[in-house]
Motif scaffolding. Structure first.
Motif, mmCIF file in Angstrom:
data_model
loop_
_atom_site.group_PDB
_atom_site.id
_atom_site.type_symbol
_atom_site.label_atom_id
_atom_site.label_comp_id
_atom_site.label_asym_id
_atom_site.label_seq_id
_atom_site.Cartn_x
_atom_site.Cartn_y
_atom_site.Cartn_z
ATOM 1 N N SER A 14 0.829 -1.210 0.000
ATOM 2 C CA SER A 14 0.000 0.000 0.000
ATOM 3 C C SER A 14 0.867 1.264 0.000
ATOM 4 C CB SER A 14 -0.914 -0.004 1.232
ATOM 5 O OG SER A 14 -0.151 -0.084 2.417
ATOM 6 N N GLY A 16 5.298 2.926 -0.365
ATOM 7 C CA GLY A 16 6.760 2.803 -0.452
ATOM 8 C C GLY A 16 7.297 1.754 -1.404
ATOM 9 N N GLY A 36 -2.229 -4.710 2.478
ATOM 10 C CA GLY A 36 -1.827 -3.772 3.526
ATOM 11 C C GLY A 36 -3.067 -3.491 4.351
ATOM 12 N N ARG A 37 -2.950 -2.572 5.339
ATOM 13 C CA ARG A 37 -4.123 -2.292 6.176
ATOM 14 C C ARG A 37 -4.883 -1.053 5.721
ATOM 15 N NH1 ARG A 37 -0.512 -1.590 11.264
ATOM 16 N NH2 ARG A 37 0.502 -0.529 9.555
ATOM 17 N N GLY A 185 19.870 0.031 1.335
ATOM 18 C CA GLY A 185 20.328 1.088 2.244
ATOM 19 C C GLY A 185 19.176 2.081 2.320
ATOM 20 N N THR A 189 11.246 6.830 1.219
ATOM 21 C CA THR A 189 9.854 6.428 1.467
ATOM 22 C C THR A 189 9.386 7.161 2.727
ATOM 23 O OG1 THR A 189 10.276 4.593 2.986
ATOM 24 C CG2 THR A 189 10.336 4.071 0.623
ATOM 25 N N ARG A 201 14.141 11.883 10.151
ATOM 26 C CA ARG A 201 15.055 10.850 9.676
ATOM 27 C C ARG A 201 16.470 11.424 9.573
ATOM 28 N NH1 ARG A 201 14.583 7.185 4.319
ATOM 29 N NH2 ARG A 201 15.153 5.277 5.376
HETATM 30 P P1 NDP Z 1 6.636 2.118 4.296
HETATM 31 O O1 NDP Z 1 6.368 2.559 5.701
HETATM 32 O O2 NDP Z 1 6.617 3.132 3.210
HETATM 33 O O3 NDP Z 1 5.611 0.928 3.928
HETATM 34 C C1 NDP Z 1 5.433 -0.148 4.798
HETATM 35 C C2 NDP Z 1 4.393 -1.081 4.253
HETATM 36 O O4 NDP Z 1 4.210 -2.151 5.199
HETATM 37 C C3 NDP Z 1 3.043 -0.413 4.051
HETATM 38 O O5 NDP Z 1 2.450 -0.876 2.877
HETATM 39 C C4 NDP Z 1 2.261 -0.874 5.274
HETATM 40 O O6 NDP Z 1 0.871 -0.967 4.957
HETATM 41 C C5 NDP Z 1 2.825 -2.280 5.485
HETATM 42 N N1 NDP Z 1 2.588 -2.747 6.845
HETATM 43 C C6 NDP Z 1 3.139 -2.284 7.996
HETATM 44 N N2 NDP Z 1 2.616 -2.929 9.051
HETATM 45 C C7 NDP Z 1 1.715 -3.828 8.554
HETATM 46 C C8 NDP Z 1 0.842 -4.781 9.146
HETATM 47 N N3 NDP Z 1 0.771 -4.953 10.469
HETATM 48 N N4 NDP Z 1 0.066 -5.521 8.344
HETATM 49 C C9 NDP Z 1 0.087 -5.348 6.997
HETATM 50 N N5 NDP Z 1 0.906 -4.465 6.378
HETATM 51 C C10 NDP Z 1 1.699 -3.711 7.157
HETATM 52 O O7 NDP Z 1 8.033 1.340 4.346
HETATM 53 P P2 NDP Z 1 9.152 1.097 3.221
HETATM 54 O O8 NDP Z 1 8.512 0.957 1.894
HETATM 55 O O9 NDP Z 1 10.204 2.115 3.401
HETATM 56 O O10 NDP Z 1 9.764 -0.295 3.712
HETATM 57 C C11 NDP Z 1 9.449 -1.524 3.087
HETATM 58 C C12 NDP Z 1 10.466 -2.565 3.522
HETATM 59 O O11 NDP Z 1 11.770 -2.134 3.167
HETATM 60 C C13 NDP Z 1 10.486 -2.801 5.041
HETATM 61 O O12 NDP Z 1 10.666 -4.184 5.292
HETATM 62 C C14 NDP Z 1 11.702 -2.014 5.486
HETATM 63 O O13 NDP Z 1 12.269 -2.547 6.666
HETATM 64 C C15 NDP Z 1 12.628 -2.196 4.286
HETATM 65 N N6 NDP Z 1 13.657 -1.166 4.172
HETATM 66 C C16 NDP Z 1 13.338 0.148 3.991
HETATM 67 C C17 NDP Z 1 14.341 1.096 3.884
HETATM 68 C C18 NDP Z 1 14.045 2.559 3.688
HETATM 69 O O14 NDP Z 1 14.992 3.366 3.769
HETATM 70 N N7 NDP Z 1 12.805 2.970 3.385
HETATM 71 C C19 NDP Z 1 15.761 0.720 3.977
HETATM 72 C C20 NDP Z 1 15.989 -0.699 4.147
HETATM 73 C C21 NDP Z 1 14.962 -1.585 4.243
HETATM 74 P P3 NDP Z 1 -0.327 -0.367 5.831
HETATM 75 O O15 NDP Z 1 0.189 0.813 6.577
HETATM 76 O O16 NDP Z 1 -1.371 -0.072 4.805
HETATM 77 O O17 NDP Z 1 -0.711 -1.514 6.702
#
Ligand code: NDP
Length: 248
Positions: A14, A16, A36-37, A185, A189, A201
């Motif tokens: 949903s 990033g 996603g939620r 890295g 997002t 951040r």
């Molecule tokens: P965002 O916060 O932009 O997105 C996170 C996503 O996870 C959303 O779609 C959210 O959906 C979903 N999510 C979170 N909790 C739940 C839940 N309980 N149930 C279902 N869905 C859930 O994060 P990013 O896109 O930045 O991160 C994505 C991945 O990349 C993660 O694993 C992160 O650790 C990893 N990462 C990110 C980095 C960064 O710099 N951004 C760097 C390195 C790794 P919703 O809120 O709709 O539930």
């Protein structure tokens, strides 16, 4: 890279990185399941996918085992198979050992960043074996090098995820299933610790003096999921603009 007729589940799509991965798979003709939620954000991503291929949208909280099972059930009902799982959903919580935040953060982050990945993987395994498909886990460079003590929980759980990726690759390889990780890295997002609305951040140093876009992470995921990566399993691809070189 065509993914025509491939059924792909992307968790956390949903927003990033997950949204970018889902849109990229749709562009290549895949039948994508987005989850996603947040209903509003899911609908927005669905619209972007639809330009190429209509996705199946499933609202689910991955901390709830029944929701995870529903994702798999609904995908099989609609498409009859699963070829690719991208375990992307994740959260960050900052914490400290000198107050009560560490254990709270551990419980919360472990639920989504590790337990939900295991539950999701476990639930799709029979279907992925049937298609000789593959799984990609979105990890982080934090699993290999700690940025600061406040990130210990996040980093140690990503390190555990890396072990899980290896274990799953080792076990599922004999069924023709590949399992890999991508460790970004810093990526542009909206990810931020829920507990701290004031959170700013930090600026993370990188050799290339840039951050990756979510789309760049998507490019690597699509490569690993494709037949071009048929010989790759148990690997962990770093996409960090040289962050680890600067930090080491
Ligand atoms: P965002 O916060 O932009 O997105 C996170 C996503 O996870 C959303 O779609 C959210 O959906 C979903 N999510 C979170 N909790 C739940 C839940 N309980 N149930 C279902 N869905 C859930 O994060 P990013 O896109 O930045 O991160 C994505 C991945 O990349 C993660 O694993 C992160 O650790 C990893 N990462 C990110 C980095 C960064 O710099 N951004 C760097 C390195 C790794 P919703 O809120 O709709 O539930």
């Amino acid at each position: 890279m065509s993914f025509k007729s491939k059924v792909v589940i992307v968790t956390g799509s949903s927003a990033g990185i997950g949204a970018a991965i889902a849109i990229a798979f749709s562009r290549e003709g895949a039948d994508v399941v987005i989850t996603g939620r947040n209903r509003e954000r899911l609908e927005k991503v669905a619209e972007e996918c639809k330009v190429h291929q209509s996705p199946l949208v499933i609202r689910a909280d991955l901390t709830n085992d029944r929701d995870v099972e529903e994702i798999v059930k609904k995908t099989i009902e609609k498409h009859g198979k699963i070829d690719i799982l991208v375990n992307n959903a994740g959260i960050v919580q900052l914490s400290s050992l000198v107050d009560d935040t560490f254990i709270k953060a551990f419980d919360q982050v472990a639920q989504i960043n590790l337990r939900a990945v295991i539950k999701m993987t476990n639930s799709v395994t029979p279907h992925i074996i049937a298609t000789k498909g593959n799984i990609i886990n979105i990890s982080s460079v934090s699993g290999r090098q700690l940025y600061a003590y406040q990130y210990t929980v996040y980093g140690m759980l990503k390190a555990s995820l890396d072990y899980f990726t290896q274990g799953a690759a080792l076990e599922l390889g004999k069924y023709g299933v590949r399992v890999n990780a991508v460790s970004p890295g810093p990526v542009e997002t909206d990810i931020k610790p829920d507990s701290n609305p004031e959170y700013k951040r930090p600026t993370f140093p990188t050799v290339l003096q840039r951050y990756s876009t979510a789309e760049e992470i998507g490019d690597v995921v699509l490569f690993l999921a494709s037949d071009k990566a048929n010989g790759i399993t148990g690997s962990n691809y770093t996409v960090d603009n040289g962050y680890l070189l600067v930090k080491s």
